[in-house]
Write a protein that holds these residues in place. Sequence first.
Motif, short mmCIF file in Angstrom:
data_model
loop_
_atom_site.label_atom_id
_atom_site.label_comp_id
_atom_site.label_asym_id
_atom_site.label_seq_id
_atom_site.Cartn_x
_atom_site.Cartn_y
_atom_site.Cartn_z
N ILE A 170 39.94 -30.88 -10.00
CA ILE A 170 41.22 -31.03 -10.70
C ILE A 170 42.28 -30.22 -9.97
CG2 ILE A 170 40.03 -31.31 -12.91
CD1 ILE A 170 41.15 -28.50 -13.66
N ALA A 171 43.54 -30.50 -10.32
CA ALA A 171 44.67 -29.76 -9.76
C ALA A 171 45.66 -29.46 -10.87
CB ALA A 171 45.35 -30.57 -8.65
N ILE A 172 46.55 -28.52 -10.59
CA ILE A 172 47.61 -28.16 -11.54
C ILE A 172 48.96 -28.44 -10.90
CG2 ILE A 172 48.73 -26.26 -12.75
CD1 ILE A 172 45.97 -24.97 -13.06
N LEU A 173 49.81 -29.15 -11.62
CA LEU A 173 51.19 -29.38 -11.22
C LEU A 173 52.07 -28.54 -12.14
CD1 LEU A 173 53.56 -30.86 -9.79
CD2 LEU A 173 53.26 -32.71 -11.46
N SER A 174 52.59 -27.43 -11.63
CA SER A 174 53.34 -26.49 -12.45
C SER A 174 54.84 -26.69 -12.24
CB SER A 174 52.92 -25.06 -12.08
OG SER A 174 53.54 -24.12 -12.92
N HIS A 226 43.78 -34.85 -1.89
CA HIS A 226 42.48 -34.68 -2.56
C HIS A 226 42.00 -36.03 -3.09
CE1 HIS A 226 43.17 -30.33 -2.37
NE2 HIS A 226 44.38 -30.57 -2.87
N PRO A 227 41.39 -36.85 -2.24
CA PRO A 227 40.99 -38.20 -2.64
C PRO A 227 39.93 -38.24 -3.73
CG PRO A 227 40.10 -37.63 -0.48
CD PRO A 227 41.09 -36.57 -0.82
N ASP A 228 39.22 -37.12 -3.96
CA ASP A 228 38.19 -37.08 -4.99
C ASP A 228 38.70 -36.48 -6.30
OD1 ASP A 228 36.25 -38.19 -3.28
OD2 ASP A 228 35.77 -36.21 -2.45
N LEU A 229 40.01 -36.29 -6.40
CA LEU A 229 40.59 -35.67 -7.58
C LEU A 229 40.29 -36.51 -8.83
CD1 LEU A 229 42.40 -33.09 -7.89
CD2 LEU A 229 44.35 -34.65 -8.09
N LYS A 230 39.85 -35.83 -9.89
CA LYS A 230 39.54 -36.52 -11.14
C LYS A 230 40.54 -36.25 -12.24
CE LYS A 230 35.36 -37.03 -12.60
NZ LYS A 230 33.99 -36.77 -13.09
N GLY A 231 41.34 -35.19 -12.08
CA GLY A 231 42.27 -34.88 -13.14
C GLY A 231 43.39 -33.95 -12.72
N ILE A 232 44.52 -34.02 -13.43
CA ILE A 232 45.68 -33.16 -13.19
C ILE A 232 46.13 -32.57 -14.53
CG2 ILE A 232 48.08 -33.05 -12.43
CD1 ILE A 232 47.51 -35.47 -10.62
N ILE A 233 46.40 -31.27 -14.52
CA ILE A 233 47.02 -30.62 -15.67
C ILE A 233 48.44 -30.24 -15.25
CG2 ILE A 233 47.03 -28.61 -17.19
CD1 ILE A 233 44.01 -28.45 -16.87
N SER A 234 49.42 -30.67 -16.04
CA SER A 234 50.81 -30.31 -15.76
C SER A 234 51.41 -29.65 -17.00
CB SER A 234 51.63 -31.54 -15.38
OG SER A 234 52.93 -31.15 -14.98
#
Length: 345
Positions: A170-174, A226-234
């Motif tokens: 996962i990644a975070i978009l802040s 990140h082609p394997d990204l499954k989720g983003i939290i913003s």
Amino acid sequence: MRTLTRRSTLLGAVGLSVALAMTGCGKAETGSDSGDSGSDSKALNVVFIPKNLGNPYFDASDKGGKTAVEALGGTFSEVGPQEASPDAQVQYINTAAQQHASAIVISANDPKAVGSALTQAKSGGTKVVTFDSDTEAQYRDLFINQASPEGIAKAQVDGLAEQIGDSGEIAILSAAANATNQNAWIELMKTELKENHPDIKLVDTVYGNDDDQTSFDKTAALLQTHPDLKGIISPTTVGIAAAARYLSTSKSKGKVALTGLGTPNQMRKYVEDGTVTEFYLWNPTDLGTLAAYAAAALANGEITGKEGDQFTAGDLGSYTVGADQTVLLGDPTGFNKDNIDDFDF
């Protein structure tokens, strides 16, 4: 999906109010005089300074503030910068202080950059209430906290974990890299992931600076990097809407989960079209309402801001000042297909 309860929004306002002249300070909400605010020496006038104007989140919170101030027979003004930056709010603080505002209610773009201006305002008798994003404690009289940082972080992490099967990248978009509230939530998210979701890996944190196009571009870059990204939290209303806009027309729709903090009106279409399953927020109108009542209670001498002080915030009920001169609004709400049409902000 879990849906947490919300407080009811303050309804209606009585009376009109005299406009606080804020020459050169951008947008202001005004009215006509409706009498004494409850103070024998000075009519109540409260200036709201959001991080930036034109932000749907602050439009909602400041609407609540305006309703509350006018219900108390006072004058409400909203002023602020067009773009959020560390020192962009200083000139508006200075002008409010020069106009002898009863109180300033501010969501700080930086915990320190506005400190000197707020200190000077306080020395002139203006009360200072922070909401949404705090300053260092010495610069304000009260902080109105939308929800506990732990509760906000946990709601978003647990919500995304459920959507992605509790594993994956996962990644975070802040928002801005120096935003006080964002950084506090991100650190707590990391702790929550480590302690309770060991199979989820946070691979990146990026910053959209609360700008729609920048956040849109950062979302595209995340998916490419990140082609394997499954989720983003913003955890920002601008960011989550921009990320949803990108995902809604991309091949990642339905494959990459998105959650975070958003308003029902801006996110409704993305919930309805399946781009977003559930997202979170407290009611920002209630937050602005509570901040306004707290500011009035300080200005009128009903409270001083010390721990244990109590005041009433209209239809929201009674509140008690907690540790560190903080007042807590309540728990965040989860918005999904089952309940999103029950909200209008």
